[in-house]
Design an enzyme around this catalytic site. Structure first.
Site, PDB file in Angstrom:
ATOM      1  N   PRO A 203       0.823  -1.215   0.000  1.00 51.73           N
ATOM      2  CA  PRO A 203       0.000   0.000   0.000  1.00 51.73           C
ATOM      3  C   PRO A 203       0.859   1.267   0.000  1.00 51.73           C
ATOM      4  O   PRO A 203       1.904   1.295   0.644  1.00 51.73           O
ATOM      5  CB  PRO A 203      -0.793  -0.081   1.303  1.00 51.73           C
ATOM      6  CG  PRO A 203      -0.640  -1.470   1.785  1.00 51.73           C
ATOM      7  CD  PRO A 203       0.552  -2.069   1.153  1.00 51.73           C
ATOM      8  N   GLU A 424      14.725   0.527  27.808  1.00 54.21           N
ATOM      9  CA  GLU A 424      15.175   1.048  26.512  1.00 54.21           C
ATOM     10  C   GLU A 424      16.680   0.952  26.380  1.00 54.21           C
ATOM     11  O   GLU A 424      17.205   0.640  25.305  1.00 54.21           O
ATOM     12  CB  GLU A 424      14.704   2.493  26.311  1.00 54.21           C
ATOM     13  CG  GLU A 424      13.186   2.652  26.197  1.00 54.21           C
ATOM     14  CD  GLU A 424      12.564   1.739  25.159  1.00 54.21           C
ATOM     15  OE1 GLU A 424      13.221   1.426  24.147  1.00 54.21           O
ATOM     16  OE2 GLU A 424      11.404   1.315  25.369  1.00 54.21           O
TER      17      GLU A 424
HETATM   18  P1  ADP Z   1      -1.194   2.867  -3.795  1.00 49.20           P
HETATM   19  O1  ADP Z   1      -2.250   2.996  -4.831  1.00 49.20           O
HETATM   20  O2  ADP Z   1      -0.019   2.067  -4.245  1.00 49.20           O
HETATM   21  O3  ADP Z   1      -1.685   2.392  -2.474  1.00 49.20           O
HETATM   22  P2  ADP Z   1      -1.007   5.676  -4.214  1.00 49.20           P
HETATM   23  O4  ADP Z   1      -0.685   5.677  -5.655  1.00 49.20           O
HETATM   24  O5  ADP Z   1      -2.405   5.994  -3.866  1.00 49.20           O
HETATM   25  O6  ADP Z   1      -0.589   4.309  -3.531  1.00 49.20           O
HETATM   26  O7  ADP Z   1       0.001   6.663  -3.479  1.00 49.20           O
HETATM   27  C1  ADP Z   1      -0.402   7.517  -2.472  1.00 49.20           C
HETATM   28  C2  ADP Z   1       0.337   8.824  -2.558  1.00 49.20           C
HETATM   29  O8  ADP Z   1       1.698   8.659  -2.216  1.00 49.20           O
HETATM   30  C3  ADP Z   1       0.336   9.377  -3.945  1.00 49.20           C
HETATM   31  O9  ADP Z   1      -0.764  10.191  -4.151  1.00 49.20           O
HETATM   32  C4  ADP Z   1       1.619  10.188  -4.001  1.00 49.20           C
HETATM   33  O10 ADP Z   1       1.397  11.487  -3.551  1.00 49.20           O
HETATM   34  C5  ADP Z   1       2.517   9.470  -3.028  1.00 49.20           C
HETATM   35  N1  ADP Z   1       3.474   8.628  -3.740  1.00 49.20           N
HETATM   36  C6  ADP Z   1       3.558   7.291  -3.670  1.00 49.20           C
HETATM   37  N2  ADP Z   1       4.573   6.835  -4.431  1.00 49.20           N
HETATM   38  C7  ADP Z   1       5.131   7.897  -5.007  1.00 49.20           C
HETATM   39  C8  ADP Z   1       6.222   8.074  -5.922  1.00 49.20           C
HETATM   40  N3  ADP Z   1       6.942   7.043  -6.383  1.00 49.20           N
HETATM   41  N4  ADP Z   1       6.512   9.341  -6.323  1.00 49.20           N
HETATM   42  C9  ADP Z   1       5.797  10.379  -5.857  1.00 49.20           C
HETATM   43  N5  ADP Z   1       4.771  10.284  -5.013  1.00 49.20           N
HETATM   44  C10 ADP Z   1       4.434   9.062  -4.577  1.00 49.20           C
HETATM   45 ZN    ZN Z   2      11.088  -2.951  24.402  1.00 49.91          ZN
END
Ligand code: ADP
Ligand code: ZN
Ligand code: MG
Length: 607
Positions: A203, A424
Site C-alpha cells: 500500500p 530502553e
Molecule cells: P497505492 O495505490 O499504491 O496504495 P497511491 O498511488 O495511492 O498508492 O500513493 C499515495 C500517494 O503517495 C500518492 O498520491 C503520491 O502522492 C505518493 N506517492 C507514492 N509513491 C510515489 C512516488 N513514487 N513518487 C511520488 N509520489 C508518490
Molecule cells: Zn522494548
C-alpha cells in the site's frame, strides 16, 4: 452540503423552502389578525351609561362582542350575554349608530386557514415523500450503472514526472503508452499488446498514481473505479456494473480502465466463507468475460492494482487477461530522496536541508508515508511560527509518522520512568554491541503513540536479504529490554509485551518458513495459505503433524532463550555503562546514538 448526494440535498432544500413559506404565511396571518386598534375594556353598564349620556359615537356588534368609539375618539370593547339584545340595556339606535356585523364575516380568514392549512401541510408532506421516493427509485434504476469516475486527460494531468523512482515499472508502462499513442507500429509487426496490466505492490507505493500517470502520458480518458464499488447490497449489480464500465470505456476508446484494489473481487473463487462470495464470483466472471470479449483493436487497456497478488484468482493472471505484471517495491534510499524532492517542491526548505539524510532515516517508508511526513514537517514548522522547514522538522516528522505523536502530557511516575529507561537502554546497549544490529540512532523516554519509550535504530542500507546471524542479533536486541529489567531491577514489567510478540513471530518464521532451524531442516511449514473471512485472516492451515508442531515450538523457544541469554551476557558485561546511561537518560529524557559510543567506548564498525 454534499454535492455528491444530489437527491438528499435536493430534498432537504425543497423541504427547507416549504417550511419557510409556511412559516411566512403563518406570520402574515398573525400580523393581519393582530393589526387591531387599541381598545379600552369597559363594562356593559358603563357602556349603557355612556350611551345614555350621549358620549358614544357608534358601536358595532359582532356576536357577543361590542366594539365602538366614544365621541372623544377613544375606542372601547365590551361583551354581552348571548341571545340578549342590547336594547335591554337601553342602547337603542336613536341614541347611537349601531352596526350589526354578520358574525361569520370577520372570522372568514382564520376559518379558511384552519380548514386549508392541514391539507396544505399534508399535501406538501406527501409531495416531498413522493419526490424522495422517486429519487430512491431513480437510484435503484441506475444501480447497474458503474460508478466509475472519468478523469479527463486535459484537466488534472499527472505524468511520469510526478512519479519519483520506479524506473522499471515506468519503463514497462511506457510501452503501454506507446501502444495507445501509435498502435500501428506494433500491429505492423503482428505484436499484440497485453490487454491487462496488473500493478502489484504494498500500500502507498504509488500504484494508483502510476496508473494515472499512464493515462496522463497517453492523453486518453481514464476510467477509475475501486473494485469494492462493484459490489452492492443487491445480487447481480456487480456484473451489471462491470458490463456498463467496459461499454463506457469502449465508447471512449482509446482509453484506460483502471480497477483499483482488485483483490476485493478477484480473490480465489470458492474460497469465501461468507455469503457474499457468490456475488463476487459473478462480478469476477463478468470481468473475465469482458476482457476476453475485447477485440484486439479496441484499444482499451485494463489496468488494475492490488497489494495481495497471492489471493488473486489464477484465472485473472492467465495470458490474455492481466498477463503483464508490474511489481512496485517500497522505495530505496535514493528513491525516497526523489519522492521527498517531489513532495517538497512547494514547501520552503531551509538551504541546508539534506534530503538524502532524511531519506536515510526513513527506511521502510512508502511514497504515501513520505508525502504524509513532508506534510507533517510543514505543519510542525508552521506551528512553531517559522518560515522555513529545517532538517530537524523533517526528522521530527519521520519519528511522528513512524511512532505516533509525542505525548508529553502523559506523565510517567518515577518508578515507571526508571523501568522504561532501563528497558530502553537494554535494547540500545545490546543493539550497539552486537555486530549485525542496526546502529542506534536515538533513545527516548518521552511517550510516543502507545509506547512509553523507544529505541530507534536506523538501518545503514536497504536490505533485501536477511541472514540468520542478523535475525539472531535482532532477537537478542528485542529481548534486551526485558533482560535489563530483570538484571537491574530483578523484575519483569508489561513493557516487554510488544518485544516478545515480535520476537516470537520472527523466531517462528525462521523455523517454519526460512529453514533456519537445523532440526526442522529445509522444509517450509504452513506458508501463506490463509483462510479468509471478511478480508481478515482467521487462521492458517497446518500441513504438518502434531509431532512436527511440537518440534517447531521447541525450536522457537530455543531461539528465543538463546537470544535472551546473549542479551544478558552483553548487559552483565556493560552493567556500569548501563547504570551511567540510565542516570543520564532519566535526566535528559532523550539520548542520541553518540552517547552510546562515548560511554561504552565502542564504535560500531560501519559496514
Ligand atoms: P497505492 O495505490 O499504491 O496504495 P497511491 O498511488 O495511492 O498508492 O500513493 C499515495 C500517494 O503517495 C500518492 O498520491 C503520491 O502522492 C505518493 N506517492 C507514492 N509513491 C510515489 C512516488 N513514487 N513518487 C511520488 N509520489 C508518490
Ligand atoms: Zn522494548
Ligand atoms: Mg491505490
Amino acid at each position: 452540503m454534499n454535492p455528491l448526494i444530489p437527491n438528499r440535498s435536493g430534498f432537504s432544500r425543497g423541504f427547507f423552502w416549504f417550511i419557510t413559506i409556511f412559516l411566512g404565511l403563518t406570520l402574515l396571518y398573525n400580523l393581519a389578525v393582530s393589526t387591531r386598534v387599541e381598545r379600552e375594556n369597559i363594562t356593559l353598564s358603563e357602556l349603557s351609561q355612556a350611551v345614555q349620556e350621549g358620549k358614544v359615537e357608534r358601536l358595532a356588534i359582532k356576536g357577543n362582542t361590542i366594539e365602538g368609539a366614544f365621541k372623544d375618539n377613544r375606542n372601547f370593547r365590551t361583551y354581552k350575554e348571548a341571545d340578549t339584545s342590547i336594547a335591554e340595556y337601553g342602547i337603542t339606535p336613536d341614541k347611537v349608530s349601531i352596526d350589526v356585523e354578520n358574525p361569520d364575516k370577520g372570522s372568514l380568514l382564520p376559518t379558511l386557514l384552519t380548514v386549508i392549512l392541514p391539507f396544505l401541510l399534508l399535501g406538501g408532506f406527501i409531495w416531498f415523500m413522493f419526490r424522495s421516493a422517486q429519487g430512491a427509485n431513480m437510484r435503484a434504476m441506475s444501480f447497474g450503472k458503474s460508478t466509475a469516475r472519468l478523469v479527463n486527460p486535459a484537466s488534472n494531468r499527472i505524468t511520469f514526472a510526478d512519479v519519483a523512482g520506479l524506473a522499471e515499472p515506468k519503463f514497462e508502462l511506457s510501452e503501454v503508452v506507446e501502444f495507445l499513442k501509435s498502435p500501428e507500429k506494433f500491429r505492423a509487426l503482428g505484436a499484440e499488446i497485453p490487454k491487462g496490466v496488473l500493478l502489484i505492490g504494498p500500500p502507498g507505493t504509488g500504484k494508483t498514481l502510476l496508473a494515472k500517470a499512464v493515462a496522463g502520458e497517453a492523453g486518453v480518458p481514464f476510467f477509475s473505479i475501486s473494485a469494492s464499488e462493484f459490489v452492492e447490497m443487491f445480487v447481480g449489480v456487480g456484473a451489471a456494473r462491470v458490463r456498463d464500465l467496459f461499454q463506457k470505456a469502449k465508447r471512449n476508446a482509446p482509453a484506460i480502465l483502471f480497477i483499483d484494489e482488485l483483490d476485493a473481487i478477484g480473490r480465489m473463487r470458492g474460497s469465501g466463507l461468507g455469503g457474499s462470495h457468490d456475488e463476487r464470483e459473478q462480478t469476477l466472471n463478468q470481468i473475465l468475460v469482458e476482457m476476453d470479449g475485447f477485440e484486439t483493436d479496441s484499444r482499451v487497456i485494463v489496468m488494475a492494482a492490488t497489494n495481495r497478488p497471492d489471493v488473486l484468482d489464477s484465472a485473472l493472471l492467465r495470458p490474455g487477461r492481466f498477463d503483464r505484471r508490474v511489481v512496485i517495491d517500497l522505495p530505496d534510499k535514493n528513491e525516497r530522496a526523489d519522492i521527498l524532492r517531489i513532495h517538497t517542491v512547494k514547501k520552503p526548505l531551509a538551504s541546508n536541508v539534506d534530503l538524502q539524510k532524511v531519506a536515510a532515516s526513513s527506511a521502510g517508508f512508502s511514497g504515501a508515508d513520505l508525502k504524509n511526513m513532508a506534510n507533517e514537517a510543514a505543519i510542525l514548522t508552521a506551528r512553531a511560527g517559522r518560515k522555513q522547514i529545517t532538517t530537524k522538522d523533517l526528522t521530527e516528522a519521520v519519528e511522528k509518522v513512524m511512532m505516533g505523536p509525542e505525548r508529553r502530557s502523559r506523565v510517567l511516575s518515577e518508578q515507571e520512568k526508571v523501568i522504561t529507561a532501563t528497558h530502553e537502554l537494554g535494547h540500545a546497549i545490546v543493539g550497539h554491541m552486537l555486530e549485525h544490529c542496526d546502529p542506534v540512532h536515538k533513545i527516548s523516554i518521552i511517550s510516543r503513540g502507545t509506547a512509553l519509550g523507544y529505541t530507534w535504530s536506523l538501518p545503514s542500507e536497504d536490505r533485501r536479504l536477511i541472514t540468520r546471524d542478523k535475525f539472531n542479533d535482532e532477537l537478542a536486541q528485542m529481548l534486551g529490554g526485558r533482560a535489563a529489567e530483570k538484571l537491574i531491577l530483578n523484575q519483569y514489567s508489561t513493557g516487554a509485551q510488544n518485544d516478545l510478540g515480535q520476537a516470537t513471530k520472527i523466531a517462528r518464521d525462521m523455523v517454519r518458513l526460512y529453514g533456519m532451524s537445523e532440526r526442522i531442516g529445509p522444509v517450509a511449514l504452513g506458508g501463506r495459505e490463509e483462510m479468509v473471512f471478511l478480508g481478515r485472516e482467521l487462521g492458517e492451515h497446518t500441513h504438518y503433524s502434531e509431532r512436527v508442531a511440537a518440534i517447531v515450538d521447541e525450536e522457537v523457544r530455543a531461539l528465543i532463550e538463546a537470544a535472551q541469554a546473549r542479551a544478558l551476557v552483553v548487559l552483565r558485561k556493560h552493567r556500569t555503562a548501563l547504570a551511567r546511561l540510565t542516570t543520564r537518560l532519566l535526566k535528559e529524557e532523550v539520548l542520541d546514538g553518540g552517547a552510546l559510543d562515548e560511554v561504552l567506548k565502542h564504535k560500531k564498525p560501519k559496514k
